[in-house]
Each structure stands twice: as structure tokens, then as C-alpha cells.
Design a protein around this motif. Sequence first.
Motif, PDB file in Angstrom:
ATOM      1  N   UNK A  16     -85.716  63.677  -8.706  1.00 24.09           N
ATOM      2  CA  UNK A  16     -84.534  63.432  -7.871  1.00 24.09           C
ATOM      3  C   UNK A  16     -84.942  62.877  -6.509  1.00 24.09           C
ATOM      4  N   UNK A  17     -86.105  63.303  -5.988  1.00 22.11           N
ATOM      5  CA  UNK A  17     -86.588  62.759  -4.720  1.00 22.11           C
ATOM      6  C   UNK A  17     -86.774  61.249  -4.820  1.00 22.11           C
ATOM      7  N   UNK A  18     -87.406  60.786  -5.875  1.00 18.25           N
ATOM      8  CA  UNK A  18     -87.626  59.351  -6.030  1.00 18.25           C
ATOM      9  C   UNK A  18     -86.298  58.605  -6.091  1.00 18.25           C
ATOM     10  N   UNK A  19     -85.329  59.178  -6.792  1.00 18.51           N
ATOM     11  CA  UNK A  19     -84.006  58.539  -6.878  1.00 18.51           C
ATOM     12  C   UNK A  19     -83.325  58.541  -5.513  1.00 18.51           C
ATOM     13  N   UNK A 156     -77.872  55.711 -13.951  1.00 21.69           N
ATOM     14  CA  UNK A 156     -79.067  56.311 -13.347  1.00 21.69           C
ATOM     15  C   UNK A 156     -79.432  57.596 -14.077  1.00 21.69           C
ATOM     16  N   UNK A 157     -78.436  58.388 -14.396  1.00 20.88           N
ATOM     17  CA  UNK A 157     -78.717  59.626 -15.130  1.00 20.88           C
ATOM     18  C   UNK A 157     -79.293  59.326 -16.513  1.00 20.88           C
ATOM     19  N   UNK A 158     -78.782  58.311 -17.165  1.00 20.49           N
ATOM     20  CA  UNK A 158     -79.291  57.920 -18.481  1.00 20.49           C
ATOM     21  C   UNK A 158     -80.768  57.548 -18.401  1.00 20.49           C
ATOM     22  N   UNK A 159     -81.167  56.857 -17.333  1.00 18.34           N
ATOM     23  CA  UNK A 159     -82.572  56.485 -17.150  1.00 18.34           C
ATOM     24  C   UNK A 159     -83.465  57.711 -16.969  1.00 18.34           C
ATOM     25  N   UNK A 160     -82.935  58.786 -16.405  1.00 15.33           N
ATOM     26  CA  UNK A 160     -83.753  59.958 -16.095  1.00 15.33           C
ATOM     27  C   UNK A 160     -83.594  61.086 -17.109  1.00 15.33           C
ATOM     28  N   UNK A 161     -82.819  60.836 -18.168  1.00  7.25           N
ATOM     29  CA  UNK A 161     -82.481  61.925 -19.082  1.00  7.25           C
ATOM     30  C   UNK A 161     -83.709  62.527 -19.751  1.00  7.25           C
ATOM     31  N   UNK A 162     -84.713  61.709 -20.120  1.00  3.97           N
ATOM     32  CA  UNK A 162     -85.897  62.224 -20.802  1.00  3.97           C
ATOM     33  C   UNK A 162     -86.679  63.160 -19.891  1.00  3.97           C
ATOM     34  N   UNK A 163     -86.809  62.796 -18.604  1.00  2.00           N
ATOM     35  CA  UNK A 163     -87.532  63.636 -17.658  1.00  2.00           C
ATOM     36  C   UNK A 163     -86.816  64.977 -17.468  1.00  2.00           C
ATOM     37  N   UNK A 164     -85.492  64.911 -17.419  1.00  2.00           N
ATOM     38  CA  UNK A 164     -84.717  66.141 -17.259  1.00  2.00           C
ATOM     39  C   UNK A 164     -84.898  67.040 -18.480  1.00  2.00           C
TER      40      UNK A 164
END
Length: 639
Positions: A16-19, A156-164
Motif C-alpha cells: 500500500x505504501x508503494x501505491x 489498482x486493486x485488481x493489480x495488487x490482488x495476488x500480493x494481498x
Amino acid sequence: MQSRFANSRYSLIGYVLLIALAYFLVTRTLLVVMAFPEADLSIIAFIKTYFLGLIYDLAFYSYALIPVTLYLLLVPERIWQTRLNRGFVRLAIFATLYGLGFILAAELLFWDEFSVRFNFISVDYLVYRREVTDNIRESYPLPLYLGVIFVVTLFVYWLSRAKVKLALSVREPFRQRLAYAAGLLLLPLLSFLLVNQDLRELSTNSYQNELASNGPYQFIAAFKNNELDYYKFYKTLPDSKAASLLQKEISDGREAAPSFDIRRHIDNPGSERHLNIFLVMVESLSADFLGTFGNADHLTPNLDRLADQSMLFTRLYATGTRTTRGLEAVTLSIPPTPGRSIVKRVGHETNLWSLGNVLKQKGYDVEFIYGGRGYFENMNTFFAGNGYGIIDQSSTPDEEMRFTNAWGMADDDLYTQAIKAADTAYQANKPFFFHLMTTTNHRPYTYPDDRIDIPSGSGRPGAVKYTDWAIGDMIDKAKRKPWFKDTLFVIIADHTSGSAGKVALPVSKYHIPLLIYSPAHVAAQKVNTLSSQIDVAPTLLALLNMDYDSAFFGKNILAMQPEEERALIGNYQKLGLYAENRLSILSPKQRMTKQVNPDAPDPVETEVVATDADIERDIAYYQGASYIFSQHLNAWKYN
């Protein structure tokens, strides 16, 4: 270590910091584009702006992660692995991303309006949600903006979903979580100790300083610094010396005493005249909107005509950048003390030496007449506690308001209420003093149809032209009244339409019109004396030949000698005195500077010492104002 962190719950904070940094970077870059002509960004300044901006971005994020860090630490493994927790975390991350998008859009709109990052104004906007929400809804295509933010957030959430998903699946012992939490909780402590408002003062160009800031960080700072102790933050003189200098400034030839008690008796020559006063304070009416001051857009034909028939003050300056500052200056005749205005200092804003109290003592019907709801900005409490009756939107029957918007009734409806009140006072055989405050010349710039040739809601020029039309219509209606002949019509702005500039206190952005129209009593003339809003009350009382006891800081403009001329201008932290083409500025941390010819394209600004005569004059006004207000020496006392 990197792999170990990637397999920790705390990796969520890193993602989330990077975003967040990406959002802040985009925001700063868009603002740089918007402000580029004024920001004067050299390569070095450009690098400094982004570097300091990154520091503020990280500082804000360090504070924001405190509750998140504690949550990640304290939630046990058995709860962390539940569907409920996973759903909550995903929702929280989505809400955070949406919030970042919302802040980005809000910062762009706020900059477009005020050319600054979030400040006291944004705090006020949060407090007065009804007016602000209605204003935003009427000014912008809100569903479109919110919809676009939602779609971008989904992406943006879709891009980060795997990390989450990975972070939600890890198992992590409490001891390891505690180590991460201890390190992360040191960051806000370091931010508190090392990062403050001073860092962003990288240049004399105020646009550069704003661009180097972080909007959410500034928002929190505005909450914390809404009032500043003058003696703690600003350069001072010994009280006896500051008091003597202030007494010399405001006295009329009397011996200067080493006391801040400025109460004195004013003896104006001539027989006292109980003329009516119809004082109209116009929202955001910059002097440069008027053709009289060189505007070629023909927005103010009625005001220009009145200016030719009035006593026109050509060099009068507002004390601040907000409505409450203008109200404070005209009503109390006091310089702008640092922090928020006296109008909004709840618990300390009443029973003060006011123009209303002086005229009420003289037998006047004294009213504050506002186009909106007077609870906004604490105005009703302030005026009711200082000698005024209240007429506002909430006390006006719905059928008598033909047009309203987020801020209140249209100006011509406001004037109708004021004329009705004047008729009542006349029938009661009482002179009246009405202080009106308009609302129309404010976003969303809407007004009744068929008044002017510019469509409602099309922007500031239309609002200015409608404001002018309403004033002309009011004067025409007043001319048919029996009280017209014995009335002073006073038209003044609360502040200008914008105060942003390359320097912190751009003098030209504080220039406002003041005209006094009364064909039977005031000769048409131009008064070119450099003066301030704090001088309005003493000048009006002098025009009425009234003797009175005073605790006002201002003076009768018509009797000022050249060496007495000055204007007092400020924002929430910087306090200026403008005289003889020099602007002396007091800033927090006891900084003092002087600008020579502040209206020049690149004004020269120099650090000065307290023994500088202009700086000492500046200190005397503001140190005196802070002392007098804090010690209640301008409390209303009538024996």
C-alpha cells in the motif's frame, strides 16, 4: 530479510505504501503542471520540491500506519485466517485505495480554487458539512468523479490482488510480528521529531513550498495549529516598548503610554448625526473586478457608476483571506491575530468592543443580516454576543426566498430582507446600522435567471456581474424609501477572490474596494490614503461626527497623515504590515523578513533584525492585538 518480509502480514503495509507514493507523485506532478508558470521551478528547485515532497509523503504515511500496525500485531493467527478477517482486510485495502483517489481529486479541485494544499479552509469545510456538501454537489459532476475514482480503484486493486492474497495466507508468530511492529512504530516517532512545517519553506516562492507539501499532512497540521500563541511563536519586543509604539500608532497626538490598554475617548468635531448605515460586505469582491480599477470586462457597471458618485477609497486592503477575517476587522477594528479568526474562537468571541456595541449605545437598531445560515463559521454567536440582532436564511420565510443555493439566498432576496428591516426601523423612529454579508459571489456561482446576460453557474464573472446587478437594484429600490436620504450606503468586500501568489503575502491580492454613497451627506471624491479594513469603523463614526469611547486599533482614514498610512495583512501564520512600498512580515519561529516593492514581478526579500523600524511597527500591532485580546482589554465596558 526481503523474502521474509514478503511472507509477512506486514507486506501489506509495503504494497500500500508503494501505491500511496504513486498517488502522491501523480498528485504533485499534476499540481506542478497547474502551477508551472508561477512556480518558477529551476532544475534544483524541481529536485528539492520532489525530494521534500517525498519526505512529507512518508511522514504522513508513517502516522497513518499506526492503527494498521497495531491491528496486524494484535490479531491472533486463528482470527487472521478466518473469512471474516480476510473480507475485512480486503475491504479496508479497497477503501484505502479509494480514499487515495478521492484525496487526489480533492487536492486538484482545492488547488484550482485556492492554489494551496489543504489548510484551515479544508478543516472548516469538514466542520460545516451541509454547506460544503451542497456546494460541491452544485459545483461539480460529483457522480461522474466518484464513478471514475471507483473504476480506477477497482483496477489498482485488481493489480495488487495476488500480493494481498499471499499476505492473508501467511502464518506468522507473535514474536516476529512484534519485531516488525516495533520498527514500524519508530517511524511516526521519527516523523514527529524530524519533520515539521519548517522543512517546506524551501523558497520565497510560495507555490514551490506548497508543491513540496503533502495535502493530508497539511490537513492534520491545520487541525493542530488552528491557534498560535504570539509570544511563543513570534518575535516580540518588551511589552512596555511594544505598548508605547502601539499607543503612538493609534493615538491622536496623545502621549504614548507603556500600557497595552488602548481604551480612549474619541472626540470627532461637529454636531452628531444619527444617519443610517447600510453596510454591504460583498463576498470575494476583488478591487480588480471593477472597471473603476481597470477591469475591461464590464462586469460592474452599477458599482462603477456608484464609485463616481461616492467617496471611493482607492488603496484599502483586506486583513485576510477569509470571510471571518473581514467580519472581524470591520466589526472589531483589530488586526488579524495568528491562527483562526476571533469570530471562530468559541468561548472568547463575544462581549468585545465592536462597532455594533458603539452604535447600539447611541440608540441604533443594529442587525447582522446574512444570506446564509448564520451558524456557519460561528457568525450568529459572534454577532449576537457583540451587540447585533440576527436576520439570516433560517429566520427568513421560504416564500420570501425566490432563489437559494448551497450558501444561502440570492443577493436580491437578501437586500429585500434588509430593506424590509429598514422600513421597520424607520417606522419605529430609530436610526439603523445593518451589516449585510452576501453569498452569491462564491462557487457554485449560481443566481436567479433573467437578471444578467451571463448564464447562472457558468463561473465567477457571471457571479460578479449578478452581484453588481443586485447592488444596483437595491439602490434603485432604496431611493424610493423615506429613509434613503439620510442613509450611508457602505460597500466593501470581505476579501478578494484569491490570495495565492509567488510570495506568501501578495499585497495586490488583498486590494478591495470601499465606497460610501450618500448623495445628500457625502461628496463624491477619491481618497487615496493607504488604509486597512480595521479603519472602516473609526472612519464611519467620524463621518457621523460621533464622540465615543474606543478600544479600536483603526483610525479615521480621512484624518490620517502620510506617515500614519499602513495596511495590515496576514494569513493564518504570516503577519504583515505594508507601508511606503515595503512589506514587513512576521513568521512563526521568530522569523522576520522585509519585501521591497512587493508588487514587483520578483520582489526582493531580506532577513531583518528586530531593531528595524518597520519590523518594530509590525510587532507592535500584532503583539499588541494578541495581548489585548488574550487579556480582555478590548472587552465591551460601558458605564
